[in-house]
Design an enzyme around this catalytic site. Sequence first.
Site, PDB file in Angstrom:
ATOM      1  N   ASP A  39      44.756  -9.322  54.107  1.00 34.98           N
ATOM      2  CA  ASP A  39      43.914 -10.290  53.633  1.00 34.98           C
ATOM      3  C   ASP A  39      43.600 -10.304  52.089  1.00 34.98           C
ATOM      4  O   ASP A  39      44.221  -9.222  51.518  1.00 34.98           O
ATOM      5  CB  ASP A  39      42.670 -10.541  54.345  1.00 34.98           C
ATOM      6  CG  ASP A  39      41.727  -9.273  54.562  1.00 34.98           C
ATOM      7  OD1 ASP A  39      42.206  -8.076  53.590  1.00 34.98           O
ATOM      8  OD2 ASP A  39      41.021  -9.130  55.530  1.00 34.98           O
ATOM      9  N   ASN A  57      29.798  -7.485  62.026  1.00 30.49           N
ATOM     10  CA  ASN A  57      29.827  -8.325  63.156  1.00 30.49           C
ATOM     11  C   ASN A  57      31.108  -8.586  63.855  1.00 30.49           C
ATOM     12  O   ASN A  57      31.227  -9.537  64.755  1.00 30.49           O
ATOM     13  CB  ASN A  57      29.708  -9.939  62.259  1.00 30.49           C
ATOM     14  CG  ASN A  57      30.816  -9.902  61.446  1.00 30.49           C
ATOM     15  OD1 ASN A  57      31.900  -9.257  61.223  1.00 30.49           O
ATOM     16  ND2 ASN A  57      30.650 -11.262  60.802  1.00 30.49           N
ATOM     17  N   HIS A 109      34.193  -8.225  62.950  1.00 33.66           N
ATOM     18  CA  HIS A 109      35.502  -8.841  62.476  1.00 33.66           C
ATOM     19  C   HIS A 109      36.810  -7.965  62.050  1.00 33.66           C
ATOM     20  O   HIS A 109      36.256  -6.886  61.783  1.00 33.66           O
ATOM     21  CB  HIS A 109      35.245  -9.847  61.355  1.00 33.66           C
ATOM     22  CG  HIS A 109      34.935  -9.139  59.963  1.00 33.66           C
ATOM     23  ND1 HIS A 109      33.837  -9.338  59.118  1.00 33.66           N
ATOM     24  CD2 HIS A 109      35.517  -8.265  59.235  1.00 33.66           C
ATOM     25  CE1 HIS A 109      33.868  -8.567  58.147  1.00 33.66           C
ATOM     26  NE2 HIS A 109      34.967  -7.894  58.211  1.00 33.66           N
ATOM     27  N   GLU A 129      36.459 -13.845  61.225  1.00 35.36           N
ATOM     28  CA  GLU A 129      35.073 -14.022  61.554  1.00 35.36           C
ATOM     29  C   GLU A 129      34.925 -14.237  63.167  1.00 35.36           C
ATOM     30  O   GLU A 129      35.576 -14.758  63.820  1.00 35.36           O
ATOM     31  CB  GLU A 129      34.553 -14.801  60.760  1.00 35.36           C
ATOM     32  CG  GLU A 129      34.539 -14.656  59.295  1.00 35.36           C
ATOM     33  CD  GLU A 129      33.689 -13.342  58.824  1.00 35.36           C
ATOM     34  OE1 GLU A 129      33.066 -12.455  59.560  1.00 35.36           O
ATOM     35  OE2 GLU A 129      33.082 -13.445  57.567  1.00 35.36           O
TER      36      GLU A 129
END
Length: 234
Positions: free
Chosen positions: A62, A128, A130, A135
């Site tokens: 990314d 979380n 990811h 996400e």
Amino acid sequence: MKIIRVQDQIEGGKIAFTLLKDSLAKGAKTLGLATGSSPISFYQEMVKSPLDFSDLTSINLDEYVGLSVESDQSYDYFMRQNLFNAKPFKKNYLPNGLATDVEAEAKRYNQIIAEHPIDFQVLGIGRNGHIGFNEPGTSFEEETHVVDLQESTIEANSRFFTSIEDVPKQAISMGIASIMKSEMIVLLAFGQEKADAIKGMVFGPITEHLPASILQKHDHVIVIVDEAAASQLD
């Protein structure tokens, strides 16, 4: 999914590097690479080694939207500082965060991934759950796409920036479907703040609410964790 518990991040990096050497001996040519704090010790092992990586291709997960490659918070800069300057590869691919059309850039990057099947994919995991910048709520069928970063991710990454207002709100990320096509995945996680996500990834239901849970369906995943990150696995 194989779990390897280590004393600390340094040991984790050494084990990940041993796994890479095994993969290279079997003919691996394309590495999927991650940024953030988790893989740094792994990159340090690569830099220290006498191995030559000049016939390898790397594809990063990314990049932030809106940061130039010269920004010290761009992932392009991170990779050069931590690996590429010391160990040149044949070709390094990262999304272009300054593309005028980010949707078109996502499609272009997706084609690059399709043309370079990943033999050895390095992952971290967010608090979380990811992976990459996929996400919670991201479709498991998603390929490379533009992501609106969640507040929890922006807050977690703000420690690298002067202020939370400076953290980009979007990124271009390799999708979960693309990650799952990797031949082998090595996920590194260190610290108590990752314990909930690791527990959900290993034991929880496979759900898009915790993107890393899809790794339960991959045939060759190795998870390297310190005792803090593994604290909820017992």
